[in-house]
Design a protein around this motif. Structure first.
Motif, mmCIF file in Angstrom:
data_model
loop_
_atom_site.group_PDB
_atom_site.id
_atom_site.type_symbol
_atom_site.label_atom_id
_atom_site.label_comp_id
_atom_site.label_asym_id
_atom_site.label_seq_id
_atom_site.Cartn_x
_atom_site.Cartn_y
_atom_site.Cartn_z
ATOM 1 N N UNK A 41 23.195 36.796 52.689
ATOM 2 C CA UNK A 41 24.173 37.865 52.476
ATOM 3 C C UNK A 41 23.708 38.774 51.335
ATOM 4 N N UNK A 42 23.799 40.084 51.562
ATOM 5 C CA UNK A 42 23.377 41.051 50.541
ATOM 6 C C UNK A 42 24.553 41.744 49.854
ATOM 7 N N UNK A 43 25.737 41.615 50.417
ATOM 8 C CA UNK A 43 26.896 42.271 49.816
ATOM 9 C C UNK A 43 28.185 41.725 50.401
ATOM 10 N N UNK A 44 29.279 41.915 49.678
ATOM 11 C CA UNK A 44 30.595 41.423 50.082
ATOM 12 C C UNK A 44 31.534 42.597 50.280
ATOM 13 N N UNK A 45 32.353 42.497 51.339
ATOM 14 C CA UNK A 45 33.462 43.426 51.532
ATOM 15 C C UNK A 45 34.730 42.617 51.366
ATOM 16 N N UNK A 46 35.523 42.950 50.372
ATOM 17 C CA UNK A 46 36.746 42.212 50.073
ATOM 18 C C UNK A 46 37.924 42.924 50.723
ATOM 19 N N UNK A 47 38.567 42.266 51.688
ATOM 20 C CA UNK A 47 39.671 42.883 52.427
ATOM 21 C C UNK A 47 41.016 42.352 51.957
ATOM 22 N N UNK A 48 42.076 43.044 52.369
ATOM 23 C CA UNK A 48 43.465 42.636 52.134
ATOM 24 C C UNK A 48 43.792 42.524 50.641
ATOM 25 N N UNK A 49 43.282 43.479 49.870
ATOM 26 C CA UNK A 49 43.598 43.490 48.442
ATOM 27 C C UNK A 49 44.942 44.136 48.151
ATOM 28 N N UNK A 50 45.492 44.897 49.100
ATOM 29 C CA UNK A 50 46.769 45.561 48.840
ATOM 30 C C UNK A 50 47.893 44.537 48.781
#
Length: 395
Positions: A338-347
């Motif tokens: 993995x080269x990067x993270x997408x963090x979802x559902x932060x709202x």
């Protein structure tokens, strides 16, 4: 002699029949021409007119016009579909700050209320630690942040909530390592497009995030092609194709239940043939503890790499999963690098600290954050703007 008589009689009968067929046609040709001067046929109107009123004849073209070419009618033009115009990414994190600030009702305001006390005793510092741990910053990272903050408050003699808040902000931004490379590798090179592989567990929002990433890239002037390599979930290919249709991006898909590696391979090949900038490959969700599924994910990457190396492998993490997201990240990193993270559902959640935990534990930068359900609610991650929104106002 009898045969001759019979033959003569048969000949007479045939001649009589031929004459009967020719004569009527000759008579039709002898009819006088119409008074209109053209080759027309006169039809009488129905007798619905009033008595005594002469009804003029209805004149229509005769069959002599059959030799003319048929009349060709123009088909109505096919309406051109209206494509969405995604918002530009510049400043998107700032525009979405209001959504992220919802989480400060649990994290930011509670933390700032402790920091605003006249005297920060041991109980107060324990409350600060509990707040950070509750926000999924992680135990080790929390201890480091709190220890540094205590030292700064003691040395600088900070007394106001504004001063302490500024120092906490600096510590949190520092823990997010703002110097990490958070750019997405989406530029074509060596005669082929950049290839982005999107992975994660079930329900993290991979397909939706693929669509949103495509919109982010198109908003910045890139051309995109989607590869629907999630062949196990019936609606996944339709879902990613719908995202593509909205912004004018092509989708390569395969049969339901087919080989996902084959679909991914075909997508990259199509991207090379059409000369797009970026190919985004959506993969099926899988639990990190399922060895067979993780091996299959490794196969997808190996097959794609027959065209060349994968430029970006993004792990989609659900912010609400907390520390379990760290284990997910660790296993996926071992399988597909993995080269990067997408963090979802932060709202609407107080779990924003997972960003710090992921980067500290695994050294993987958070590159994008999802702050809502709207199509453009995905933003490039900016540490300073993130912390400001997370802490909110000191008032």
């Amino acid at each position: 002699m009898e045969y001759v008589v019979a033959a003569v009689i048969l000949l007479v009968v045939l001649l009589a029949g031929a004459v009967g067929l020719v004569v009527p046609r000759m008579r039709r040709r002898d009819l006088p021409p119409s008074s209109t001067g053209g080759d027309t046929t006169t039809l009488e109107r129905p007798s619905a007119a009033e008595p005594g009123v002469e009804t003029p004849p209805l004149v229509v073209p005769a069959e002599a016009d059959e030799g003319l070419p048929p009349l060709i009618l123009d088909e109505p033009p096919t309406p051109t579909p209206t494509l969405d115009r995604p918002e530009p990414t510049a400043g998107r994190m700032v525009r979405l700050r209001a959504r992220l600030s919802r989480s400060q009702s649990v994290f930011g305001k509670g933390l700032l209320s402790v920091l605003s006390r006249d005297h920060l005793d041991e109980d107060a510092w324990e409350e600060i630690e509990d707040s950070l741990i509750g926000a999924d910053v992680g135990v080790e990272a929390t201890q480091v942040i709190v220890e540094r903050l205590r030292e700064r408050v003691r040395v600088l003699g900070s007394r106001t909530v504004t001063e302490v808040r500024e120092q906490l902000t600096e510590e949190l931004v520092g823990a997010l390592e703002p110097g990490m490379d958070r750019t997405l590798k989406t530029t074509p090179h060596d005669g082929r497009p950049a290839v982005m592989l999107v992975v994660g567990v079930n329900g993290a929002g991979k397909t939706t995030t693929c669509g949103k990433i495509g919109r982010v890239l198109i908003a910045d002037g890139r051309s995109v092609l989607f590869g629907a390599a999630d062949t196990f979930r019936a609606a996944a290919a339709d879902q990613i194709a719908t995202w593509g249709e909205r912004v004018g991006a092509e989708t390569v898909r395969g049969p339901e239940g087919g080989d996902p590696a084959s679909v991914a391979f075909d997508a990259v090949k199509r991207g090379i043939d059409t000369g797009v900038d970026t190919v985004i490959i959506d993969t099926a969700g899988r639990l990190q503890n399922k060895v067979g599924l993780m091996d299959e994910l490794g196969k997808v990457k190996r097959v794609v790499e027959k065209h060349g190396p994968v430029d970006e492998t993004l792990l989609i993490l659900d912010a609400t999963t907390g520390q379990n997201g760290l284990e997910q990240a660790r296993v996926f990193t071992e399988v597909v690098d993995v080269t990067g993270v997408v963090l979802t559902k932060l709202d609407g959640t107080a779990k924003g600290g997972i960003v710090i935990a992921v980067q500290r534990k695994l050294g993987i930068p958070v590159k994008l954050v999802g702050l809502g359900e709207g199509p453009d609610d995905l933003a490039p991650f900016e540490p300073a703007a993130f912390v400001e929104a997370l802490l909110g106002s000191a008032a």
